[in-house]
Design a protein around this motif. Structure first.
Motif: not given
Length: 63
Positions: A47-48, A55-56, A13-14, A6-7
């Motif tokens: 969900r997580r 969060t990112e 893209e996120l 994710i980072v």
């Protein structure tokens, strides 16, 4: 999707990933409401993952 993956993604893209994950989560929950899916832990994982992406995104907005 792990946090390290994710980072590495860009903000666009996120956001795209968030839309896809949300629709997949909604499909899973509706399918599970109709008849139990084979692996209900997929719902928790989806969900997580959505939470990780959100969060990112918020972390990048604050910077």
């Amino acid at each position: 999707m792990k946090q390290t993956e994710i980072v590495k993604l860009s903000v666009a893209e996120l956001q795209e990933q968030l839309v896809q994950l949300t629709s997949a989560y909604n499909d899973l929950t509706s399918a599970h409401a109709i008849s139990p899916i084979e692996n209900p832990l997929q719902i928790r994982g989806a969900r997580r993952t959505i939470a990780r992406v959100k969060t990112e995104l918020s972390k990048r907005e604050l910077q």
